[in-house]
Design a protein around this motif. Structure first.
Motif, PDB file in Angstrom:
ATOM      1  N   THR A 223     134.858   3.079  75.193  1.00 28.05           N
ATOM      2  CA  THR A 223     135.164   4.401  74.650  1.00 28.05           C
ATOM      3  C   THR A 223     134.032   4.896  73.759  1.00 28.05           C
ATOM      4  N   THR A 224     133.503   3.980  72.936  1.00 26.05           N
ATOM      5  CA  THR A 224     132.412   4.343  72.037  1.00 26.05           C
ATOM      6  C   THR A 224     131.143   4.675  72.814  1.00 26.05           C
ATOM      7  N   ILE A 225     130.856   3.898  73.849  1.00 22.45           N
ATOM      8  CA  ILE A 225     129.659   4.142  74.648  1.00 22.45           C
ATOM      9  C   ILE A 225     129.757   5.493  75.367  1.00 22.45           C
ATOM     10  N   PHE A 226     130.896   5.733  76.029  1.00 26.62           N
ATOM     11  CA  PHE A 226     131.049   6.991  76.764  1.00 26.62           C
ATOM     12  C   PHE A 226     131.116   8.189  75.825  1.00 26.62           C
ATOM     13  N   ALA A 227     131.683   7.977  74.634  1.00 27.67           N
ATOM     14  CA  ALA A 227     131.729   9.070  73.669  1.00 27.67           C
ATOM     15  C   ALA A 227     130.333   9.421  73.171  1.00 27.67           C
TER      16      ALA A 227
ATOM     17  N   GLU B  84     133.928  -8.423  65.835  1.00 28.28           N
ATOM     18  CA  GLU B  84     134.379  -8.387  67.220  1.00 28.28           C
ATOM     19  C   GLU B  84     135.097  -7.079  67.539  1.00 28.28           C
ATOM     20  N   LEU B  85     134.860  -6.608  68.745  1.00 25.85           N
ATOM     21  CA  LEU B  85     135.467  -5.373  69.224  1.00 25.85           C
ATOM     22  C   LEU B  85     136.117  -5.633  70.581  1.00 25.85           C
ATOM     23  N   ASP B  86     137.180  -4.903  70.880  1.00 25.77           N
ATOM     24  CA  ASP B  86     137.789  -5.049  72.198  1.00 25.77           C
ATOM     25  C   ASP B  86     137.055  -4.169  73.200  1.00 25.77           C
ATOM     26  N   LEU B  87     137.250  -4.471  74.482  1.00 20.70           N
ATOM     27  CA  LEU B  87     136.518  -3.774  75.536  1.00 20.70           C
ATOM     28  C   LEU B  87     136.830  -2.281  75.576  1.00 20.70           C
ATOM     29  N   VAL B  88     138.076  -1.923  75.312  1.00 23.88           N
ATOM     30  CA  VAL B  88     138.456  -0.506  75.339  1.00 23.88           C
ATOM     31  C   VAL B  88     137.668   0.269  74.294  1.00 23.88           C
ATOM     32  N   THR B  89     137.577  -0.291  73.081  1.00 22.73           N
ATOM     33  CA  THR B  89     136.809   0.358  72.018  1.00 22.73           C
ATOM     34  C   THR B  89     135.336   0.461  72.380  1.00 22.73           C
ATOM     35  N   VAL B  90     134.809  -0.608  72.966  1.00 18.07           N
ATOM     36  CA  VAL B  90     133.395  -0.639  73.334  1.00 18.07           C
ATOM     37  C   VAL B  90     133.077   0.458  74.346  1.00 18.07           C
TER      38      VAL B  90
ATOM     39  N   ILE C 168     127.736  -0.540  67.619  1.00 16.87           N
ATOM     40  CA  ILE C 168     127.393  -0.520  69.033  1.00 16.87           C
ATOM     41  C   ILE C 168     126.087   0.223  69.281  1.00 16.87           C
ATOM     42  N   TRP C 169     125.963   1.447  68.774  1.00 14.49           N
ATOM     43  CA  TRP C 169     124.810   2.280  69.108  1.00 14.49           C
ATOM     44  C   TRP C 169     123.550   1.929  68.319  1.00 14.49           C
ATOM     45  N   ASP C 170     123.699   1.424  67.097  1.00 15.08           N
ATOM     46  CA  ASP C 170     122.524   1.140  66.275  1.00 15.08           C
ATOM     47  C   ASP C 170     122.081  -0.317  66.327  1.00 15.08           C
ATOM     48  N   ILE C 171     122.998  -1.228  66.673  1.00 17.00           N
ATOM     49  CA  ILE C 171     122.673  -2.654  66.609  1.00 17.00           C
ATOM     50  C   ILE C 171     122.726  -3.322  67.984  1.00 17.00           C
ATOM     51  N   ARG C 172     123.853  -3.196  68.661  1.00 12.07           N
ATOM     52  CA  ARG C 172     124.046  -3.996  69.877  1.00 12.07           C
ATOM     53  C   ARG C 172     123.474  -3.357  71.139  1.00 12.07           C
ATOM     54  N   LEU C 173     123.658  -2.063  71.315  1.00 16.33           N
ATOM     55  CA  LEU C 173     123.162  -1.433  72.547  1.00 16.33           C
ATOM     56  C   LEU C 173     121.639  -1.481  72.679  1.00 16.33           C
ATOM     57  N   PRO C 174     120.860  -1.299  71.598  1.00 13.86           N
ATOM     58  CA  PRO C 174     119.405  -1.452  71.769  1.00 13.86           C
ATOM     59  C   PRO C 174     119.018  -2.832  72.284  1.00 13.86           C
ATOM     60  N   ARG C 175     119.664  -3.869  71.741  1.00 12.45           N
ATOM     61  CA  ARG C 175     119.363  -5.235  72.191  1.00 12.45           C
ATOM     62  C   ARG C 175     119.799  -5.432  73.643  1.00 12.45           C
ATOM     63  N   ILE C 176     120.981  -4.923  73.981  1.00 10.83           N
ATOM     64  CA  ILE C 176     121.481  -5.037  75.350  1.00 10.83           C
ATOM     65  C   ILE C 176     120.560  -4.290  76.312  1.00 10.83           C
TER      66      ILE C 176
ATOM     67  N   GLU D   1     135.519   5.725  66.139  1.00  8.25           N
ATOM     68  CA  GLU D   1     135.594   5.138  64.797  1.00  8.25           C
ATOM     69  C   GLU D   1     134.176   4.809  64.326  1.00  8.25           C
ATOM     70  N   SER D   2     133.832   5.186  63.103  1.00 12.03           N
ATOM     71  CA  SER D   2     132.444   5.178  62.645  1.00 12.03           C
ATOM     72  C   SER D   2     131.834   3.791  62.610  1.00 12.03           C
ATOM     73  N   VAL D   3     132.584   2.774  62.191  1.00 11.12           N
ATOM     74  CA  VAL D   3     132.039   1.421  62.119  1.00 11.12           C
ATOM     75  C   VAL D   3     131.659   0.932  63.510  1.00 11.12           C
ATOM     76  N   ALA D   4     132.551   1.108  64.472  1.00 12.57           N
ATOM     77  CA  ALA D   4     132.267   0.699  65.853  1.00 12.57           C
ATOM     78  C   ALA D   4     131.081   1.471  66.411  1.00 12.57           C
ATOM     79  N   ASN D   5     130.995   2.749  66.102  1.00 13.32           N
ATOM     80  CA  ASN D   5     129.884   3.569  66.585  1.00 13.32           C
ATOM     81  C   ASN D   5     128.555   3.059  66.049  1.00 13.32           C
ATOM     82  N   THR D   6     128.508   2.716  64.769  1.00 12.56           N
ATOM     83  CA  THR D   6     127.279   2.206  64.156  1.00 12.56           C
ATOM     84  C   THR D   6     126.890   0.858  64.730  1.00 12.56           C
TER      85      THR D   6
END
Length: 362
Positions: A62-66, A54-60, A83-91, A76-81
């Protein structure tokens, strides 16, 4: 000395009232489109925050805009992986597929002047299911690892051409298209059932799961393919929105205004089939979105197709994304097929709107 002219004053007042009505007419529709757009952006953050990690909205966000604007800093590398490699493609796949199905439903309902028209009723989804069954059960794997996807896509598109050919022989009337589509749907469903009867338990299970619909196959490559087809088809359909609105008043009226009804109907049906085939080929059969998205849009902003088509895209995107978010979190770590959730989430909402709406829906 100038004299006051009552006729000029009345004319100016009338013109001002017309301009005010015109502004209110369009501003309400634009406000709806903007509201749904912001709703999608908010739901993207919610969907990306849910999961086994689980991630908080601020991290989410921030990671997307970054990721979009690297100058913001390295997240942060774990959140980046995650979000960008697993969750955003599905979304992203859920949004693009929902938008494509919503637009396809709006086009079919508009061009056929039938509130029940959608890819299911025209046999397009049934054709895709038969194509997938040919690959899974029939062993027709001419395209290697992409056999299921390409078989489903080709079958859906060929079925549209058959429906068009049959309907053209009867004058390309909405009734002819619908009846041809229903006939093709029953025929292809029978073929798919026959193949399931002949298949092994594992093969039948694979076909049934595929037919339930899922966006779990999403990666940036598949998202890009579906997105490219949507970018080609949707702008053209929006360009033809005014013609579709006029056709909705009747073929005779459209002919009298210089519109080639058969030409418009053929082209829009082909693009609607292209959208449906691209979604079904990758994600299986996802029902209800193409049917309900245009109705929700019309309930909110009326029947002007210049707004109904983009509105149906946005509503379809938010509906499918919401259904997929619930599907992968409600029984976590088990992930339900999104085709089940589109009905479970969408039907109550649609019935709520239907009961509240006192005007005619069409």
């Amino acid at each position: 000395m100038s004299q006051h002219n009552p006729e000029n004053s009345q004319s100016n007042a009338s013109m001002s009232e017309i301009q005010s009505s015109y502004y209110r007419y369009h501003s309400r529709k634009v406000l709806f489109l903007l509201s749904v757009s912001f709703g999608i952006l908010f739901l993207v953050g919610i969907a990306a925050s849910f999961g086994s990690y689980e991630l908080d909205l601020v991290t989410v966000y921030t990671t997307i805009f970054a990721g979009i604007f690297p100058g913001m800093g390295i997240p942060e590398s774990v959140a980046n992986t995650i979000i960008w490699d697993i969750r955003l493609p599905r979304i992203s796949m859920a949004i693009v597929c929902g938008a494509s199905l919503g637009v396809a439903g709006a086009i079919l309902q508009g061009v056929l002047r039938n509130p029940l028209a959608e890819p299911f009723t025209l046999g397009i989804s049934s054709a895709a299911a038969m194509g997938a069954s040919l690959a899974i059960i029939g062993g027709l794997k001419l395209f290697g690892a992409y056999s299921v996807v390409l078989n489903a896509f080709i079958s859906a598109f060929l079925a549209t051409m058959v429906i068009y050919s049959i309907a053209k022989s009867k004058g390309m009337t909405p009734e002819a298209i619908i009846l041809a589509g229903i006939a093709i749907m029953f025929l292809l469903d029978a073929v798919t059932s026959f193949m399931q009867y002949l298949g092994t338990a594992e093969q039948v299970q694979a076909v049934v799961f595929w037919m339930m619909g899922s966006v779990s196959v999403a990666n940036w490559e598949t998202v890009f393919i579906v997105f490219c087809i949507a970018v080609i088809a949707i702008p053209y359909l929006i360009y033809k929105a005014s013609d579709l609105t006029i056709i909705g008043a009747g073929d005779e009226t459209a002919h009298s205004l210089g519109i080639n009804v058969e030409h418009v109907r053929m082209r829009t049906l082909i693009f609607a089939a292209l959208l449906t085939a691209s979604v079904t080929a990758f994600c299986g059969i996802i029902g209800f979105v193409g049917l309900v998205s245009p109705h929700i849009t019309r309930m909110a902003i009326g029947g002007d197709n210049r707004y109904v088509i983009p509105g149906s895209a946005l509503v379809g995107g938010i509906l499918l994304l919401g259904a997929d978010t619930v599907a992968r979190t409600i029984l976590a770590p088990m992930i339900l097929p999104v085709g089940i959730m589109t009905a479970l989430v969408g039907v109550p909402f649609f019935m709520f709107l239907f009961m509240r709406k006192r005007k005619e829906l069409w």
